[in-house]
Design a protein around this motif. Sequence first.
Motif, short mmCIF file in Angstrom:
data_model
loop_
_atom_site.label_atom_id
_atom_site.label_comp_id
_atom_site.label_asym_id
_atom_site.label_seq_id
_atom_site.Cartn_x
_atom_site.Cartn_y
_atom_site.Cartn_z
N UNK A 2 0.84 -1.18 0.00
CA UNK A 2 0.00 0.00 0.00
C UNK A 2 0.89 1.24 0.00
N UNK A 3 0.49 2.23 -0.79
CA UNK A 3 1.24 3.50 -0.89
C UNK A 3 2.66 3.32 -1.42
N UNK A 4 2.85 2.31 -2.26
CA UNK A 4 4.16 2.12 -2.89
C UNK A 4 3.96 1.95 -4.39
N UNK A 5 5.05 2.15 -5.12
CA UNK A 5 5.05 1.90 -6.56
C UNK A 5 6.34 1.16 -6.88
N UNK A 6 6.23 0.12 -7.67
CA UNK A 6 7.40 -0.65 -8.05
C UNK A 6 8.19 0.12 -9.11
N UNK A 7 9.49 -0.09 -9.14
CA UNK A 7 10.37 0.62 -10.07
C UNK A 7 9.89 0.50 -11.52
N UNK A 36 17.44 3.60 1.38
CA UNK A 36 17.36 2.78 2.58
C UNK A 36 17.09 1.32 2.29
N UNK A 37 16.36 1.06 1.22
CA UNK A 37 16.03 -0.34 0.95
C UNK A 37 16.46 -0.71 -0.46
N UNK A 38 16.54 -1.97 -0.66
CA UNK A 38 16.88 -2.48 -1.99
C UNK A 38 15.67 -3.18 -2.59
N UNK A 39 14.49 -2.73 -2.20
CA UNK A 39 13.25 -3.40 -2.59
C UNK A 39 12.80 -3.08 -4.00
N UNK A 40 13.42 -2.05 -4.61
CA UNK A 40 12.99 -1.61 -5.94
C UNK A 40 11.57 -1.08 -5.93
N UNK A 41 11.11 -0.65 -4.76
CA UNK A 41 9.81 0.00 -4.66
C UNK A 41 10.01 1.38 -4.05
N UNK A 42 9.13 2.26 -4.41
CA UNK A 42 9.18 3.62 -3.88
C UNK A 42 7.91 3.88 -3.09
N UNK A 43 8.07 4.57 -1.99
CA UNK A 43 6.91 4.99 -1.22
C UNK A 43 6.21 6.09 -2.02
N UNK A 44 4.95 6.31 -1.74
CA UNK A 44 4.17 7.31 -2.48
C UNK A 44 4.83 8.68 -2.42
N UNK A 45 5.38 9.07 -1.25
CA UNK A 45 6.02 10.38 -1.15
C UNK A 45 7.29 10.46 -1.98
N UNK A 46 8.01 9.34 -2.10
CA UNK A 46 9.21 9.30 -2.95
C UNK A 46 8.82 9.48 -4.42
N UNK A 52 7.45 15.61 -9.12
CA UNK A 52 7.57 17.06 -9.00
C UNK A 52 8.86 17.54 -9.66
N UNK A 53 9.94 16.81 -9.47
CA UNK A 53 11.22 17.18 -10.09
C UNK A 53 11.11 17.13 -11.61
N UNK A 54 10.48 16.07 -12.15
CA UNK A 54 10.32 15.95 -13.60
C UNK A 54 9.43 17.06 -14.14
N UNK A 55 8.35 17.36 -13.44
CA UNK A 55 7.44 18.40 -13.88
C UNK A 55 8.14 19.75 -13.84
N UNK A 56 8.92 20.01 -12.79
CA UNK A 56 9.66 21.27 -12.67
C UNK A 56 10.66 21.39 -13.82
N UNK A 57 11.35 20.30 -14.12
CA UNK A 57 12.32 20.29 -15.22
C UNK A 57 11.62 20.59 -16.54
N UNK A 58 10.46 19.96 -16.77
CA UNK A 58 9.71 20.16 -18.00
C UNK A 58 9.26 21.61 -18.12
N UNK A 59 8.72 22.17 -17.04
CA UNK A 59 8.25 23.56 -17.07
C UNK A 59 9.40 24.51 -17.36
N UNK A 60 10.56 24.25 -16.78
CA UNK A 60 11.72 25.10 -17.02
C UNK A 60 12.14 25.03 -18.49
#
Length: 131
Positions: A2-7, A36-46, A52-60
């Motif tokens: 829950x609240x994770x996304x796989x790589x 911190x982990x080698x699970x190849x999953x990202x938490x929702x906040x990650x 946000x970084x990709x969107x900021x880069x695109x807008x720039x």
Amino acid sequence: GVNTIHARDLKVALRALGYEPEKDRMKKIISEIDKESLSNTLMADEFERIMQAKLFEYENETEIHKAFPLFTQGKSDYISIDDLRRVARELGENLGDEVLEEMIREADVLDHDGVISRDEFFRVMKRENAY
């Protein structure tokens, strides 16, 4: 979980938003975020941080592309010393030719033709974090 996304799903999500991430770039992004982990999953906040970084880069990048024709008045694919002189004057800056020539030299790194191409302009703006 829950609240994770796989790589592998991150790449799908980025593609759905119009990005075509390279495999090495994806590995780097995930390893930087998922230290911190080698699970190849990202938490929702990650995942949110990456997006946000990709969107900021695109807008720039979009802003940089919009700025180029302001220098050339949409008349050319190159920024000349006359264009720089005009823009400086419009901004109330009194820059001598030596300064303007140095600006051209600093930016004219791809083909050394005495003018600034779109690619050269983009490189300078990204390098200087102007946008």
